[in-house]
Design an enzyme around this catalytic site. Sequence first.
Site, PDB file in Angstrom:
ATOM      1  N   MET A  97       0.824  -1.214   0.000  1.00  0.00           N
ATOM      2  CA  MET A  97       0.000   0.000   0.000  1.00  0.00           C
ATOM      3  C   MET A  97       0.858   1.264   0.000  1.00  0.00           C
ATOM      4  SD  MET A  97      -2.864  -1.437  -0.167  1.00  0.00           S
ATOM      5  CE  MET A  97      -4.091  -0.181   0.160  1.00  0.00           C
ATOM      6  N   ILE A  99       2.362   4.506  -2.691  1.00  0.00           N
ATOM      7  CA  ILE A  99       2.513   5.140  -3.999  1.00  0.00           C
ATOM      8  C   ILE A  99       4.011   5.180  -4.286  1.00  0.00           C
ATOM      9  CG2 ILE A  99       2.269   7.328  -5.238  1.00  0.00           C
ATOM     10  CD1 ILE A  99      -0.353   7.727  -3.642  1.00  0.00           C
ATOM     11  N   HIS A 116      -4.730  -5.489  -8.550  1.00  0.00           N
ATOM     12  CA  HIS A 116      -5.634  -4.417  -8.124  1.00  0.00           C
ATOM     13  C   HIS A 116      -7.067  -4.948  -8.156  1.00  0.00           C
ATOM     14  CE1 HIS A 116      -7.099  -0.392  -7.422  1.00  0.00           C
ATOM     15  NE2 HIS A 116      -8.020  -0.643  -8.327  1.00  0.00           N
ATOM     16  N   GLN A 180     -10.568 -15.104  -6.565  1.00  0.00           N
ATOM     17  CA  GLN A 180     -10.028 -15.033  -7.929  1.00  0.00           C
ATOM     18  C   GLN A 180      -8.604 -14.470  -7.938  1.00  0.00           C
ATOM     19  OE1 GLN A 180     -11.589 -16.608 -10.281  1.00  0.00           O
ATOM     20  NE2 GLN A 180     -13.109 -17.051  -8.701  1.00  0.00           N
ATOM     21  N   GLU A 181      -8.323 -13.556  -7.007  1.00  0.00           N
ATOM     22  CA  GLU A 181      -6.946 -13.029  -6.912  1.00  0.00           C
ATOM     23  C   GLU A 181      -5.964 -14.182  -6.764  1.00  0.00           C
ATOM     24  OE1 GLU A 181      -6.491 -10.049  -3.875  1.00  0.00           O
ATOM     25  OE2 GLU A 181      -8.174  -8.875  -4.616  1.00  0.00           O
TER      26      GLU A 181
HETATM   27  C1  GRF Z   1      -5.853  -7.465  -2.258  1.00  0.00           C
HETATM   28  O1  GRF Z   1      -7.222  -7.227  -2.262  1.00  0.00           O
HETATM   29  C2  GRF Z   1      -5.216  -6.882  -3.481  1.00  0.00           C
HETATM   30  O2  GRF Z   1      -6.033  -6.897  -4.592  1.00  0.00           O
HETATM   31  C3  GRF Z   1      -4.925  -5.474  -3.060  1.00  0.00           C
HETATM   32  O3  GRF Z   1      -4.588  -5.570  -1.699  1.00  0.00           O
HETATM   33  C4  GRF Z   1      -5.173  -6.724  -1.139  1.00  0.00           C
HETATM   34  C5  GRF Z   1      -4.089  -7.538  -0.502  1.00  0.00           C
HETATM   35  O4  GRF Z   1      -4.573  -8.613   0.238  1.00  0.00           O
HETATM   36  N1  GRF Z   1      -3.914  -4.897  -3.892  1.00  0.00           N
HETATM   37  P1  GRF Z   1      -3.565  -9.638   0.868  1.00  0.00           P
HETATM   38  O5  GRF Z   1      -2.617  -8.892   1.782  1.00  0.00           O
HETATM   39  O6  GRF Z   1      -2.847 -10.354  -0.241  1.00  0.00           O
HETATM   40  O7  GRF Z   1      -4.445 -10.586   1.664  1.00  0.00           O
END
Ligand code: GRF
Length: 223
Positions: A97, A99, A116, A180-181
């Site tokens: 998190m 920039i 994302h 899905q991630e």
């Molecule tokens: C996820 O939702 C991802 O898409 C976003 O940050 C979150 C990270 O989750 N960029 P985690 O720390 O992998 O559980």
Amino acid sequence: MSTTEVKTLRVVVLISGSGSNLQALIDGVATGDLPVEIVAVISNRPDVFGLTRAANAGIPTALLDHKGFANREAFDQELMSTIDAYDPGLIVLAGFMRILTAEFTQHYLGRMLNIHPSLLPKFQGLHTHQRAIDAGESQHGVTVHFVTAELDGGPAIVQAVVPVLPNDDAGLLAKRVQRQEHVIYPLAIKWFAQGDLKMVDGKAELKGELLPACGYQIKANEP
Ligand code: GRF
């Protein structure tokens, strides 16, 4: 010794939180599905669960707390030195998190990925699930993309699409997206490791074919 020996891709993962995406990568490496070596996990926040996940998997960790730096440039410089000491071929942002400065993104151009939680270019930035609900979207999802200087703006590699259901709140929708991630991030990294995925002239190519602007699209077959 064979001259055609293929070196395993060295991956550094950057996190700021729970690390569920990191866990999906760790699991993929453990099963042999993901042909990479996670050589380090770096967090900008102390005491996050992602660091515990890495330690449990025997992966070296580093903590670089951004609060200890005078400005963004100083933090990114130190982060670059820390990353480069591990000599990675790919940098994976997994819930990192921050920039990033243009110098940082330029340094890793074509070898840094981000995930994302939206169907980019929709909903760049934060609170994507609530914003998708508020906008009355019938579909939402997640995108893996190459990182460029533009926040959440680099070329898309793969997207997973999920439905937005009538009784959804941000939490329910986030869970559906996160499942899905954990599918598409290992997939994109595998493509990169195999040499199938490249960024060429600012665009994403898979097996030498230009990907569409939304990347390779997968429709999740679960509600
Ligand atoms: C996820 O939702 C991802 O898409 C976003 O940050 C979150 C990270 O989750 N960029 P985690 O720390 O992998 O559980």
